[in-house]
Design a protein around this motif. Structure first.
Motif, PDB file in Angstrom:
ATOM      1  N   VAL A   4       0.813  -1.240  -0.060  1.00 46.94           N
ATOM      2  CA  VAL A   4       0.011  -0.116   0.046  1.00 46.94           C
ATOM      3  C   VAL A   4       0.844   1.283   0.011  1.00 46.94           C
ATOM      4  O   VAL A   4       0.507   2.253  -0.767  1.00 46.94           O
ATOM      5  CB  VAL A   4      -0.936   0.045   1.340  1.00 46.94           C
ATOM      6  CG1 VAL A   4      -1.587   1.337   1.460  1.00 46.94           C
ATOM      7  CG2 VAL A   4      -1.846  -1.261   1.114  1.00 46.94           C
ATOM      8  N   ASP A  11      10.809   3.504   5.667  1.00 44.54           N
ATOM      9  CA  ASP A  11      10.672   2.302   5.874  1.00 44.54           C
ATOM     10  C   ASP A  11      11.967   2.064   7.023  1.00 44.54           C
ATOM     11  O   ASP A  11      12.826   2.138   6.882  1.00 44.54           O
ATOM     12  CB  ASP A  11      10.567   1.242   4.800  1.00 44.54           C
ATOM     13  CG  ASP A  11       9.988  -0.049   5.079  1.00 44.54           C
ATOM     14  OD1 ASP A  11       8.681  -0.089   4.518  1.00 44.54           O
ATOM     15  OD2 ASP A  11      10.208  -0.886   5.725  1.00 44.54           O
ATOM     16  N   LYS A  63      15.131  -3.043   1.872  1.00 49.30           N
ATOM     17  CA  LYS A  63      14.192  -2.470   1.309  1.00 49.30           C
ATOM     18  C   LYS A  63      14.393  -1.109   0.584  1.00 49.30           C
ATOM     19  O   LYS A  63      14.461  -0.704  -0.444  1.00 49.30           O
ATOM     20  CB  LYS A  63      12.834  -2.495   1.828  1.00 49.30           C
ATOM     21  CG  LYS A  63      11.644  -2.793   0.971  1.00 49.30           C
ATOM     22  CD  LYS A  63      10.349  -2.871   1.855  1.00 49.30           C
ATOM     23  CE  LYS A  63       9.584  -3.863   1.443  1.00 49.30           C
ATOM     24  NZ  LYS A  63       8.107  -3.931   2.158  1.00 49.30           N
ATOM     25  N   THR A 102      -1.010  -4.062   9.801  1.00 46.93           N
ATOM     26  CA  THR A 102      -1.899  -4.210  11.156  1.00 46.93           C
ATOM     27  C   THR A 102      -2.231  -5.597  11.313  1.00 46.93           C
ATOM     28  O   THR A 102      -3.482  -6.272  10.878  1.00 46.93           O
ATOM     29  CB  THR A 102      -3.365  -3.401  11.032  1.00 46.93           C
ATOM     30  OG1 THR A 102      -3.504  -3.611   9.523  1.00 46.93           O
ATOM     31  CG2 THR A 102      -2.907  -2.018  11.177  1.00 46.93           C
ATOM     32  N   THR A 111      -5.332  -0.490   7.344  1.00 46.80           N
ATOM     33  CA  THR A 111      -6.825  -0.671   7.596  1.00 46.80           C
ATOM     34  C   THR A 111      -7.014  -0.953   9.280  1.00 46.80           C
ATOM     35  O   THR A 111      -6.143  -1.821   9.905  1.00 46.80           O
ATOM     36  CB  THR A 111      -7.436  -2.190   7.059  1.00 46.80           C
ATOM     37  OG1 THR A 111      -7.100  -2.030   5.635  1.00 46.80           O
ATOM     38  CG2 THR A 111      -8.692  -2.719   7.364  1.00 46.80           C
ATOM     39  N   GLU A 119      -4.161  -5.731  -4.750  1.00 46.11           N
ATOM     40  CA  GLU A 119      -3.034  -6.212  -5.379  1.00 46.11           C
ATOM     41  C   GLU A 119      -3.212  -6.571  -6.758  1.00 46.11           C
ATOM     42  O   GLU A 119      -3.794  -7.380  -7.095  1.00 46.11           O
ATOM     43  CB  GLU A 119      -2.354  -7.186  -4.499  1.00 46.11           C
ATOM     44  CG  GLU A 119      -1.825  -6.518  -3.080  1.00 46.11           C
ATOM     45  CD  GLU A 119      -1.069  -7.750  -2.242  1.00 46.11           C
ATOM     46  OE1 GLU A 119      -0.835  -8.620  -2.621  1.00 46.11           O
ATOM     47  OE2 GLU A 119      -1.362  -7.216  -0.982  1.00 46.11           O
ATOM     48  N   LYS A 149      -7.567 -11.473   7.636  1.00 40.53           N
ATOM     49  CA  LYS A 149      -7.592 -10.635   9.078  1.00 40.53           C
ATOM     50  C   LYS A 149      -8.386  -9.739   9.277  1.00 40.53           C
ATOM     51  O   LYS A 149      -8.958  -9.520  10.293  1.00 40.53           O
ATOM     52  CB  LYS A 149      -5.987 -10.148   8.842  1.00 40.53           C
ATOM     53  CG  LYS A 149      -5.983  -8.908   8.360  1.00 40.53           C
ATOM     54  CD  LYS A 149      -4.555  -7.925   8.674  1.00 40.53           C
ATOM     55  CE  LYS A 149      -4.306  -6.951   7.483  1.00 40.53           C
ATOM     56  NZ  LYS A 149      -5.357  -5.935   7.652  1.00 40.53           N
ATOM     57  N   ARG A 171       0.639 -14.480   1.275  1.00 43.39           N
ATOM     58  CA  ARG A 171       0.032 -14.285   2.630  1.00 43.39           C
ATOM     59  C   ARG A 171      -1.069 -15.134   2.680  1.00 43.39           C
ATOM     60  O   ARG A 171      -1.939 -14.525   1.816  1.00 43.39           O
ATOM     61  CB  ARG A 171       0.029 -12.711   3.302  1.00 43.39           C
ATOM     62  CG  ARG A 171       1.333 -12.169   3.348  1.00 43.39           C
ATOM     63  CD  ARG A 171       1.299 -10.877   3.866  1.00 43.39           C
ATOM     64  NE  ARG A 171       0.983  -9.917   2.888  1.00 43.39           N
ATOM     65  CZ  ARG A 171       1.435  -8.665   2.916  1.00 43.39           C
ATOM     66  NH1 ARG A 171       1.351  -8.127   4.253  1.00 43.39           N
ATOM     67  NH2 ARG A 171       0.948  -7.781   2.022  1.00 43.39           N
TER      68      ARG A 171
END
Ligand SMILES: NC(=O)c1ccc[n+]([C@@H]2O[C@H](COP(=O)([O-])OP(=O)(O)OC[C@H]3O[C@@H](n4cnc5c(N)ncnc54)[C@H](O)[C@@H]3O)[C@@H](O)[C@H]2O)c1
Length: 427
Positions: A11, A30, A35, A86, A121, A154, A265, A330
């Motif tokens: 995101v 980050d 990365k 999250t 989220t 995605e 999730k 995931r």
């Protein structure tokens, strides 16, 4: 405008790159040094169609920069996006430690007015919790907290971000509202509106959207299960109901369950939020159960055909990502499927156009990693389709049949038409 994006994952990186593309000065922050180094060297660390082109363009023009330092990153920014993880906590509720941790860190750094925007989220009431965390060290005149959930998918993230169906903003601050209206002006119009509401409704909108989409999938999975029993073809049924304007065709494709970092999730978290408020969200509890069962369907079908013990059998697996056009694994159905097949004694030859490296990091030498889809078929008894990548849909059925030991495909995503399969002599 000067923007900082904290958290540069699926995101955050898309958000930062797309805002840079519309002429803003964006710095992505980050904690993952590796990365950040990659991005500084012009490498996009995730697979997302269309991202690399605008990333490179804006990186080279200096509109898009990167750092690991929160302090340096937010120094000149008027707008700070939090695009942090999250994940589900032990009890299923959303773990807010990343978001609240960064809010606390920001409270010690900020010296002039900033709008802090939750793009993650987050459960209802999080804007208030972020405000409280910031207020510990900061005068409330120096910031506003806004909810701005992200609806990108995605695999289509750049397009979804640049051309959203709508943008949802939750704020009670006039000052923040004006800043956000200006920021999103290039993205919205009459048919793609900017919807301004209170923070709690905005936070709830994201969960309601994901829960509803997951509900449609699980509903169709149950219709498919029943179709198998009564001798109906679920593809016909899907077309039959999807052409109804009140229903529409999207998210009606049955298969071996939904995965990804969001639906599972977010549904769990909404069930948890409901519980905290004394409400038992029965539909969503059932959706979770149906999906769990659905994820093991391919293993069951393979065992129904070959027998429970799969020792000596080799299965080719096409598709490992949780859906096509992403490298994200995931909560992917592939993981459940492969674990089930390995447990039953099967050997697996696997292929995915984007997700091989991620799967390797979990399964190590338990699998044979093919370098292309045809190599996965070599010496295999049967083929299992787990993710519906376009290239699998377009595969040459004659070649598949000639390579497999038995003419059997376990099509976990209904990508092939039964009549066509019968013509090629598949079981
Ligand atoms: N992935 C999606 O399709 C999608 C869509 C809509 C909303 N969301 C939500 O957006 C949020 C982010 O999801 P994602 O998929 O981008 O996650 P992600 O795991 O891909 O990225 C999160 C990034 O945050 C970084 N990070 C962690 N702690 C940090 C810190 N203290 N400071 C700076 N960076 C830190 C990580 O290194 C990682 O790069 C989640 O709440 C998710 O539910 C995701």
């Amino acid at each position: 405008m000067n923007i900082a994006v904290v958290g540069t994952g699926y995101v955050g990186l898309v958000t930062g790159t797309c805002f840079a593309e519309t002429g803003n000065q964006v710095i992505c922050i980050d904690i993952d040094q590796n990365k950040v180094n990659q991005m500084k060297n012009g490498i996009v660390p995730i697979y997302e169609p269309g991202l690399e082109t605008i990333f490179t363009k804006n990186n080279q023009s200096g509109n898009l920069t990167f750092t690991t330092s929160l302090k340096e990153g937010v120094k000149d920014a008027e707008i700070i996006f939090l695009a942090l993880p999250t994940p589900p906590g032990e009890d299923g509720s959303a773990d807010l430690s990343y978001v609240l941790g960064v809010a606390k860190d920001l409270s010690k750094i900020i010296t002039d007015y900033k709008v802090i925007i939750n793009k993650s989220t987050v459960p209802v009431g999080t804007a208030e919790r972020v405000t409280a965390a910031l207020s510990e060290n900061l005068n409330t005149d120096l910031f506003d907290v806004v909810s701005n959930p992200e609806f990108l998918r995605e695999g289509h993230a750049v397009k979804d971000f640049l051309y959203p169906d709508r943008v949802v903003i939750g704020t009670s601050s006039e000052k923040a509202k004006k800043i956000l209206e200006k920021l999103y002006e290039p993205f919205v119009n009459e048919t793609s509106p900017l919807l301004i509401m209170d923070e709690r409704s905005s936070e709830m909108t994201k969960y309601a959207a994901n829960s509803y989409l997951a509900t449609r999938i699980s509903f169709m999975n149950e219709i498919a299960n029943l179709c198998e029993k009564v001798g109906a073809n679920v593809d016909n049924v899907r077309r039959g109901i999807g052409s109804d304007n009140r229903i529409g065709p999207k998210f009606l494709y049955p298969g071996i369950g939904f995965g990804g970092s969001c639906f599972p999730k977010d549904i769990l978290a909404l069930v948890k939020t409901a519980k905290q408020y004394g409400y038992s969200f029965e539909t969503l509890k059932t959706i979770i159960q149906i999906n769990e069962i659905q994820k093991s369907k391919l293993v069951q079908k393979i065992q129904n055909y070959f027998g429970k013990d799969l020792t000596g059998k080799t299965i080719a697996i096409w598709g490992l990502a949780f859906k096509p056009e992403t490298d994200d694994i995931r909560e992917a159905s592939s993981i459940v499927t492969m674990n089930g097949l390995l447990e039953a004694g099967a050997s697996l030859r696997v292929y995915d156009p984007a997700a091989m490296e991620h799967i390797k990091s979990i399964f190590g030498d338990k699998l044979f990693y093919a370098s292309n889809q045809n190599e996965a078929l070599e010496g295999a008894d049967a083929l299992g389709i787990v993710t519906e990548w376009k290239q699998f849909k377009e595969a040459n059925l004659g070649e598949i049949k000639a390579t497999l030991k038995e003419a059997v495909i376990f099509d976990g995503r209904n990508i092939y038409e039964l009549e066509q399969m019968a013509k090629f002599g598949f079981y």
